[in-house]
Write a protein that holds these residues in place. Structure first.
Motif, short mmCIF file in Angstrom:
data_model
loop_
_atom_site.label_atom_id
_atom_site.label_comp_id
_atom_site.label_asym_id
_atom_site.label_seq_id
_atom_site.Cartn_x
_atom_site.Cartn_y
_atom_site.Cartn_z
N GLY A 225 -17.20 5.07 93.99
CA GLY A 225 -16.88 5.90 92.93
C GLY A 225 -17.92 5.60 91.39
O GLY A 225 -18.48 6.19 90.94
N VAL A 226 -17.66 4.20 91.32
CA VAL A 226 -18.40 3.76 89.97
C VAL A 226 -19.71 3.86 90.20
O VAL A 226 -20.75 4.10 89.29
CB VAL A 226 -17.85 2.00 89.85
CG1 VAL A 226 -18.99 1.46 88.81
CG2 VAL A 226 -16.75 2.05 89.42
N ASN A 227 -20.41 3.53 91.55
CA ASN A 227 -21.80 3.38 92.08
C ASN A 227 -22.33 4.99 91.79
O ASN A 227 -23.45 5.28 91.26
CB ASN A 227 -22.04 3.06 93.54
CG ASN A 227 -21.93 1.48 93.55
OD1 ASN A 227 -22.40 0.85 92.59
ND2 ASN A 227 -21.25 1.19 94.46
N ILE A 228 -21.40 5.89 92.34
CA ILE A 228 -21.84 7.35 92.02
C ILE A 228 -22.35 7.88 90.68
O ILE A 228 -23.04 8.57 90.52
CB ILE A 228 -21.03 8.16 92.90
CG1 ILE A 228 -21.11 8.07 94.64
CG2 ILE A 228 -21.17 9.91 92.66
CD1 ILE A 228 -20.04 8.68 95.32
N VAL A 229 -21.29 7.44 89.88
CA VAL A 229 -21.25 7.66 88.39
C VAL A 229 -22.60 6.93 87.84
O VAL A 229 -23.40 7.73 86.95
CB VAL A 229 -19.86 7.23 87.71
CG1 VAL A 229 -20.14 7.64 86.28
CG2 VAL A 229 -18.74 7.96 88.01
N SER A 230 -22.83 5.86 88.08
CA SER A 230 -23.90 5.06 87.59
C SER A 230 -25.25 5.85 88.00
O SER A 230 -26.26 5.86 87.36
CB SER A 230 -23.89 3.64 88.04
OG SER A 230 -22.69 2.96 87.55
N ALA A 231 -25.37 6.16 89.39
CA ALA A 231 -26.58 6.73 89.96
C ALA A 231 -26.88 8.16 89.12
O ALA A 231 -27.96 8.32 88.82
CB ALA A 231 -26.28 7.06 91.58
N PHE A 232 -25.69 8.82 88.96
CA PHE A 232 -25.73 10.10 88.33
C PHE A 232 -26.39 9.95 86.88
O PHE A 232 -27.30 10.62 86.39
CB PHE A 232 -24.47 10.87 88.17
CG PHE A 232 -24.43 12.18 87.35
CD1 PHE A 232 -24.98 13.23 87.97
CD2 PHE A 232 -23.97 12.25 86.10
CE1 PHE A 232 -24.88 14.55 87.45
CE2 PHE A 232 -24.08 13.44 85.44
CZ PHE A 232 -24.57 14.66 86.02
N LEU A 233 -25.85 8.82 86.12
CA LEU A 233 -26.28 8.73 84.79
C LEU A 233 -27.83 8.41 84.62
O LEU A 233 -28.71 8.78 83.91
CB LEU A 233 -25.47 7.63 84.23
CG LEU A 233 -23.91 7.82 83.87
CD1 LEU A 233 -23.41 6.53 83.48
CD2 LEU A 233 -24.16 8.80 82.83
N LEU A 234 -28.06 7.54 85.67
CA LEU A 234 -29.70 7.17 85.84
C LEU A 234 -30.61 7.81 86.25
O LEU A 234 -31.59 8.24 85.78
CB LEU A 234 -29.73 5.69 86.63
CG LEU A 234 -29.29 4.50 85.92
CD1 LEU A 234 -29.23 3.24 87.14
CD2 LEU A 234 -30.14 4.00 84.65
N SER A 235 -29.93 8.89 87.35
CA SER A 235 -30.79 10.11 87.91
C SER A 235 -31.27 10.93 86.61
O SER A 235 -32.44 11.56 86.63
CB SER A 235 -30.40 10.42 88.91
OG SER A 235 -29.12 11.27 88.42
#
Length: 242
Positions: free
Chosen positions: A109-119
């Protein structure tokens, strides 16, 4: 900050439960917390020295230097995960699958949120420069790309960890835990190599053939002018020198 917080939780739980997949994911996150910090420092340094006369062509390559260093560390971590996972195949240890799975799901979940922020930043950054070259628009900034790739690699290892832990818990496939560690290591190593190759090309002033051909067409096309010696290289995410 998200990645660093989750990293502490995964490493601690990985040791406590004995899960190689979760421990690998935790140490993987540790390198990414470092990589994201390097990316942030690179941007700060580039911005601070953007007008400095020390840098003949500006500070556009600072991000590529940070991206290369980050990719190199990622490759070494992939090697470490692979070796440890192979050792665990031959000497399996008892794993507390339930607790490890819960932490791996939170990590994903943390990785998905981080990827969304960076994308979002990745996409916006590309269009800020109005690039005609689609590759430049989406993959030109190797510093931002390295941060994004690190987070995606984290998400992958989280998915593999969850799959391995569920298989171990419900099917009794204890060997899945180290096998998924090996699979994750191979995929991460490939991403690392791709990023090292691209950043090294920029750092070594490799000729940008696409831009060179455009310049040649523009100069030689209208009349009888001919270019005897042309050098074109990238000096930043959306900047070239000729």
């Amino acid at each position: 900050m998200l990645t660093a917080g989750m990293m502490i939780g995964e490493i601690f739980t990985g040791y406590a439960t004995g899960s190689m997949a979760l421990l690998a994911d935790g140490f993987h996150m540790a390198t990414h917390a470092g990589a994201l910090s390097v990316a942030a420092v690179a941007y700060a340094y580039a911005k601070q020295h953007v007008s400095s006369r020390r840098f003949s062509f500006g500070t556009g390559k600072v991000g590529d230097l940070a991206g290369f260093a980050s990719a190199l560390v990622l490759g070494l971590i992939a090697l470490g995960i692979g070796i440890e996972s192979i050792l665990r195949l031959f000497e399996p240890i008892k794993v507390a699958f339930g607790e490890a799975t819960l932490i791996a799901v939170i990590g994903l979940g943390v990785n998905i949120v981080s990827a969304f922020l960076l994308s979002g930043s990745h996409h916006h950054h590309g269009h800020d420069h109005h690039d005609h070259d689609d590759h430049d628009a989406h993959g030109g900034d190797n510093n931002l790309r390295s941060a994004y790739v690190h987070v995606l690699a984290d998400a992958l290892t989280s998915v593999l960890a969850i799959a391995a832990l569920l298989a171990g818990r419900y099917l009794g496939w204890v060997w899945m835990d180290p096998v998924m560690g090996i699979v994750g290591a191979v995929v991460i190593a490939r991403w690392s190599w791709s990023l090292m190759r691209d950043t090294a090309a920029v750092l070594l002033d490799s000729t940008d053939n696409h831009v060179a051909e455009e310049i040649q067409d523009l100069v030689e096309g209208p009349g009888d002018a001919r270019i005897a010696d042309l050098h074109v290289w990238r000096i930043g995410p959306a900047a070239h020198a000729a």
